[in-house]
Design a protein around this motif. Structure first.
Motif, PDB file in Angstrom:
ATOM      1  N   VAL A   1       0.818  -1.211   0.000  1.00  0.00           N
ATOM      2  CA  VAL A   1       0.000   0.000   0.000  1.00  0.00           C
ATOM      3  C   VAL A   1       0.853   1.263   0.000  1.00  0.00           C
ATOM      4  O   VAL A   1       0.384   2.343  -0.377  1.00  0.00           O
ATOM      5  CB  VAL A   1      -0.972  -0.009   1.207  1.00  0.00           C
ATOM      6  N   SER A   2       2.119   1.150   0.386  1.00  0.00           N
ATOM      7  CA  SER A   2       3.002   2.319   0.427  1.00  0.00           C
ATOM      8  C   SER A   2       3.755   2.543  -0.881  1.00  0.00           C
ATOM      9  O   SER A   2       4.533   3.497  -0.991  1.00  0.00           O
ATOM     10  CB  SER A   2       4.010   2.173   1.577  1.00  0.00           C
ATOM     11  N   LYS A   3       3.543   1.700  -1.877  1.00  0.00           N
ATOM     12  CA  LYS A   3       4.235   1.880  -3.158  1.00  0.00           C
ATOM     13  C   LYS A   3       3.822   3.199  -3.800  1.00  0.00           C
ATOM     14  O   LYS A   3       2.670   3.617  -3.707  1.00  0.00           O
ATOM     15  CB  LYS A   3       3.935   0.704  -4.094  1.00  0.00           C
ATOM     16  N   ARG A   4       4.764   3.847  -4.472  1.00  0.00           N
ATOM     17  CA  ARG A   4       4.534   5.211  -4.955  1.00  0.00           C
ATOM     18  C   ARG A   4       3.727   5.289  -6.240  1.00  0.00           C
ATOM     19  O   ARG A   4       3.124   6.329  -6.548  1.00  0.00           O
ATOM     20  CB  ARG A   4       5.868   5.932  -5.136  1.00  0.00           C
ATOM     21  N   LEU A   5       3.688   4.199  -7.037  1.00  0.00           N
ATOM     22  CA  LEU A   5       2.967   4.227  -8.309  1.00  0.00           C
ATOM     23  C   LEU A   5       1.685   3.399  -8.240  1.00  0.00           C
ATOM     24  O   LEU A   5       1.635   2.346  -7.604  1.00  0.00           O
ATOM     25  CB  LEU A   5       3.854   3.701  -9.438  1.00  0.00           C
ATOM     26  N   HIS A   6       0.671   3.906  -8.920  1.00  0.00           N
ATOM     27  CA  HIS A   6      -0.625   3.215  -8.967  1.00  0.00           C
ATOM     28  C   HIS A   6      -0.591   2.018  -9.914  1.00  0.00           C
ATOM     29  O   HIS A   6      -0.928   0.901  -9.537  1.00  0.00           O
ATOM     30  CB  HIS A   6      -1.708   4.209  -9.412  1.00  0.00           C
ATOM     31  N   LEU A   7      -0.161   2.234 -11.148  1.00  0.00           N
ATOM     32  CA  LEU A   7      -0.281   1.219 -12.204  1.00  0.00           C
ATOM     33  C   LEU A   7       0.958   1.186 -13.072  1.00  0.00           C
ATOM     34  O   LEU A   7       1.555   2.216 -13.391  1.00  0.00           O
ATOM     35  CB  LEU A   7      -1.507   1.519 -13.065  1.00  0.00           C
ATOM     36  N   PHE A   8       1.325  -0.038 -13.487  1.00  0.00           N
ATOM     37  CA  PHE A   8       2.440  -0.242 -14.409  1.00  0.00           C
ATOM     38  C   PHE A   8       1.944  -0.995 -15.633  1.00  0.00           C
ATOM     39  O   PHE A   8       1.306  -2.044 -15.522  1.00  0.00           O
ATOM     40  CB  PHE A   8       3.554  -1.043 -13.740  1.00  0.00           C
ATOM     41  N   TYR A   9       2.253  -0.448 -16.824  1.00  0.00           N
ATOM     42  CA  TYR A   9       1.966  -1.163 -18.071  1.00  0.00           C
ATOM     43  C   TYR A   9       2.800  -0.582 -19.200  1.00  0.00           C
ATOM     44  O   TYR A   9       2.728   0.608 -19.505  1.00  0.00           O
ATOM     45  CB  TYR A   9       0.493  -1.067 -18.456  1.00  0.00           C
ATOM     46  N   HIS A  10       3.591  -1.431 -19.839  1.00  0.00           N
ATOM     47  CA  HIS A  10       4.354  -1.031 -21.021  1.00  0.00           C
ATOM     48  C   HIS A  10       4.265  -2.138 -22.060  1.00  0.00           C
ATOM     49  O   HIS A  10       4.314  -3.329 -21.725  1.00  0.00           O
ATOM     50  CB  HIS A  10       5.813  -0.741 -20.665  1.00  0.00           C
ATOM     51  N   THR A  11       4.125  -1.758 -23.313  1.00  0.00           N
ATOM     52  CA  THR A  11       4.011  -2.724 -24.396  1.00  0.00           C
ATOM     53  C   THR A  11       4.925  -2.300 -25.538  1.00  0.00           C
ATOM     54  O   THR A  11       5.625  -1.285 -25.445  1.00  0.00           O
ATOM     55  CB  THR A  11       2.551  -2.836 -24.873  1.00  0.00           C
ATOM     56  N   ARG A  12       4.934  -3.069 -26.601  1.00  0.00           N
ATOM     57  CA  ARG A  12       5.822  -2.805 -27.733  1.00  0.00           C
ATOM     58  C   ARG A  12       5.026  -2.378 -28.960  1.00  0.00           C
ATOM     59  O   ARG A  12       3.849  -2.682 -29.091  1.00  0.00           O
ATOM     60  CB  ARG A  12       6.654  -4.047 -28.046  1.00  0.00           C
ATOM     61  N   THR A  13       5.712  -1.697 -29.854  1.00  0.00           N
ATOM     62  CA  THR A  13       5.060  -1.205 -31.065  1.00  0.00           C
ATOM     63  C   THR A  13       5.115  -2.277 -32.140  1.00  0.00           C
ATOM     64  O   THR A  13       5.984  -2.264 -33.006  1.00  0.00           O
ATOM     65  CB  THR A  13       5.750   0.078 -31.574  1.00  0.00           C
ATOM     66  N   ARG A  14       4.208  -3.191 -32.072  1.00  0.00           N
ATOM     67  CA  ARG A  14       4.089  -4.213 -33.111  1.00  0.00           C
ATOM     68  C   ARG A  14       2.663  -4.725 -33.118  1.00  0.00           C
ATOM     69  O   ARG A  14       1.897  -4.502 -32.171  1.00  0.00           O
ATOM     70  CB  ARG A  14       5.059  -5.373 -32.875  1.00  0.00           C
ATOM     71  N   ASN A  15       2.303  -5.410 -34.172  1.00  0.00           N
ATOM     72  CA  ASN A  15       0.992  -6.028 -34.240  1.00  0.00           C
ATOM     73  C   ASN A  15       1.036  -7.395 -33.567  1.00  0.00           C
ATOM     74  O   ASN A  15       1.938  -8.198 -33.840  1.00  0.00           O
ATOM     75  CB  ASN A  15       0.537  -6.176 -35.687  1.00  0.00           C
ATOM     76  N   PHE A  16       0.085  -7.647 -32.697  1.00  0.00           N
ATOM     77  CA  PHE A  16       0.021  -8.918 -31.992  1.00  0.00           C
ATOM     78  C   PHE A  16      -0.993  -9.828 -32.672  1.00  0.00           C
ATOM     79  O   PHE A  16      -1.965  -9.368 -33.281  1.00  0.00           O
ATOM     80  CB  PHE A  16      -0.383  -8.686 -30.527  1.00  0.00           C
ATOM     81  N   GLY A  17      -0.747 -11.122 -32.566  1.00  0.00           N
ATOM     82  CA  GLY A  17      -1.666 -12.094 -33.138  1.00  0.00           C
ATOM     83  C   GLY A  17      -2.950 -12.186 -32.337  1.00  0.00           C
ATOM     84  O   GLY A  17      -3.125 -11.549 -31.296  1.00  0.00           O
ATOM     85  N   ALA A  18      -3.868 -13.003 -32.840  1.00  0.00           N
ATOM     86  CA  ALA A  18      -5.115 -13.300 -32.134  1.00  0.00           C
ATOM     87  C   ALA A  18      -5.955 -12.048 -31.880  1.00  0.00           C
ATOM     88  O   ALA A  18      -6.678 -11.974 -30.887  1.00  0.00           O
ATOM     89  CB  ALA A  18      -4.827 -14.002 -30.816  1.00  0.00           C
ATOM     90  N   LYS A  19      -5.816 -11.059 -32.770  1.00  0.00           N
ATOM     91  CA  LYS A  19      -6.611  -9.828 -32.675  1.00  0.00           C
ATOM     92  C   LYS A  19      -6.424  -9.122 -31.334  1.00  0.00           C
ATOM     93  O   LYS A  19      -7.352  -8.498 -30.800  1.00  0.00           O
ATOM     94  CB  LYS A  19      -8.101 -10.138 -32.913  1.00  0.00           C
ATOM     95  N   SER A  20      -5.216  -9.220 -30.791  1.00  0.00           N
ATOM     96  CA  SER A  20      -4.951  -8.662 -29.471  1.00  0.00           C
ATOM     97  C   SER A  20      -4.430  -7.230 -29.484  1.00  0.00           C
ATOM     98  O   SER A  20      -4.379  -6.588 -28.430  1.00  0.00           O
ATOM     99  CB  SER A  20      -3.934  -9.545 -28.729  1.00  0.00           C
ATOM    100  N   THR A  21      -4.037  -6.722 -30.647  1.00  0.00           N
ATOM    101  CA  THR A  21      -3.413  -5.402 -30.696  1.00  0.00           C
ATOM    102  C   THR A  21      -4.284  -4.299 -30.078  1.00  0.00           C
ATOM    103  O   THR A  21      -3.772  -3.475 -29.308  1.00  0.00           O
ATOM    104  CB  THR A  21      -3.034  -5.036 -32.140  1.00  0.00           C
ATOM    105  N   PRO A  22      -5.592  -4.235 -30.353  1.00  0.00           N
ATOM    106  CA  PRO A  22      -6.399  -3.178 -29.717  1.00  0.00           C
ATOM    107  C   PRO A  22      -6.398  -3.272 -28.193  1.00  0.00           C
ATOM    108  O   PRO A  22      -6.409  -2.238 -27.511  1.00  0.00           O
ATOM    109  CB  PRO A  22      -7.807  -3.416 -30.276  1.00  0.00           C
ATOM    110  N   TYR A  23      -6.373  -4.476 -27.656  1.00  0.00           N
ATOM    111  CA  TYR A  23      -6.336  -4.653 -26.209  1.00  0.00           C
ATOM    112  C   TYR A  23      -5.004  -4.159 -25.643  1.00  0.00           C
ATOM    113  O   TYR A  23      -4.950  -3.515 -24.595  1.00  0.00           O
ATOM    114  CB  TYR A  23      -6.531  -6.125 -25.845  1.00  0.00           C
ATOM    115  N   ARG A  24      -3.927  -4.484 -26.351  1.00  0.00           N
ATOM    116  CA  ARG A  24      -2.594  -4.091 -25.889  1.00  0.00           C
ATOM    117  C   ARG A  24      -2.393  -2.577 -25.967  1.00  0.00           C
ATOM    118  O   ARG A  24      -1.721  -1.992 -25.120  1.00  0.00           O
ATOM    119  CB  ARG A  24      -1.528  -4.786 -26.742  1.00  0.00           C
ATOM    120  N   ASN A  25      -2.974  -1.954 -26.978  1.00  0.00           N
ATOM    121  CA  ASN A  25      -2.755  -0.531 -27.189  1.00  0.00           C
ATOM    122  C   ASN A  25      -3.733   0.366 -26.440  1.00  0.00           C
ATOM    123  O   ASN A  25      -3.492   1.578 -26.330  1.00  0.00           O
ATOM    124  CB  ASN A  25      -2.831  -0.205 -28.683  1.00  0.00           C
ATOM    125  N   ALA A  26      -4.811  -0.179 -25.939  1.00  0.00           N
ATOM    126  CA  ALA A  26      -5.872   0.637 -25.325  1.00  0.00           C
ATOM    127  C   ALA A  26      -5.368   1.605 -24.252  1.00  0.00           C
ATOM    128  O   ALA A  26      -5.826   2.747 -24.185  1.00  0.00           O
ATOM    129  CB  ALA A  26      -6.965  -0.268 -24.776  1.00  0.00           C
TER     130      ALA A  26
END
Length: 217
Positions: A58-83
């Motif tokens: 609870v004392s951690k300074r950041l709320h959320l962590f998320y980083h992804t890469r600039t590429r197209n993902f299979g299984a129609k996942s790119t919109p989910y990854r980029n959202a």
């Protein structure tokens, strides 16, 4: 390892969000691939093992962590990854690739780690999050079926927050901001279960239960 035809797998797996039966159809295409399995997780030296307690979490300074890469993902996942990548969420580390030192600093300093499905329903990011005591927020409707981690001992719903793909895409920012408004008792319970998962999954945890959990499978 079995080399699968990418188009056939992608076409079949593209239906997974609508039909759980589609996952089984993928594996029936390839006789040499088992239809029943479990995951023992990722053990990697690229992130430190950081045993977690609620007071620390609870004392951690950041709320959320998320980083992804600039590429197209299979299984129609790119919109989910980029959202999330263009969202502005206070006290969060969100976006594309960052230097390794900054990546490690931010993931270890975050309360929640967003885990979004990619080419398959699972992601290496899950076990990295667990290892550093960052509560996983999973966006993948079939994760628990595709790659449950030591499922005879662990249940993903105990130590992860599961978000339905449709809800996530409908209002990504509200979902992610709302994590900070979850009930304290709920988060305390999740954190205790996250600590248990660390002990079960990682062999280098003090008093690790990895070996008995593995043989239980």
């Amino acid at each position: 390892a079995t080399h699968m035809d990418a188009d056939r797998v992608s076409q079949t797996y593209g239906d997974l969000t609508r039909s759980t039966g589609a996952f089984s159809r993928v594996f029936r295409l390839f006789r040499q691939v088992t239809c029943c399995s479990f995951s023992v997780g990722l053990w990697s030296s690229d992130v430190p093992l950081m045993p977690i307690k609620y007071k620390t979490w609870v004392s951690k300074r950041l709320h959320l962590f998320y980083h992804t890469r600039t590429r197209n993902f299979g299984a129609k996942s790119t919109p989910y990854r980029n959202a999330p990548i263009n969202l502005t969420i206070a006290n969060s580390s969100i976006g594309l690739d960052i230097p390794a030192e900054q990546w490690l600093e931010d993931i270890t300093s975050s309360k929640f780690c967003l885990i979004v499905r990619g080419d398959t329903p699972h992601s290496h990011a899950l076990l990295r999050a667990v290892r550093v005591g960052c509560m996983p927020v999973i966006v993948s409707d079939l994760y628990s079926r595709f790659a449950p981690t030591l499922p005879s001992t662990l249940d993903l719903t105990d130590f992860c927050i599961i978000v339905k793909e449709r809800a996530y895409m409908n209002d990504t920012k509200s979902i992610l901001v709302g994590l900070g408004e979850l009930d304290e008792s709920y988060l305390r319970n999740k954190t205790e279960n996250l600590a248990w998962a660390q002990r079960v999954i990682f062999p280098d945890y003090e008093d690790s239960l990895f070996v008995p959990a593995f043989f239980r499978e």
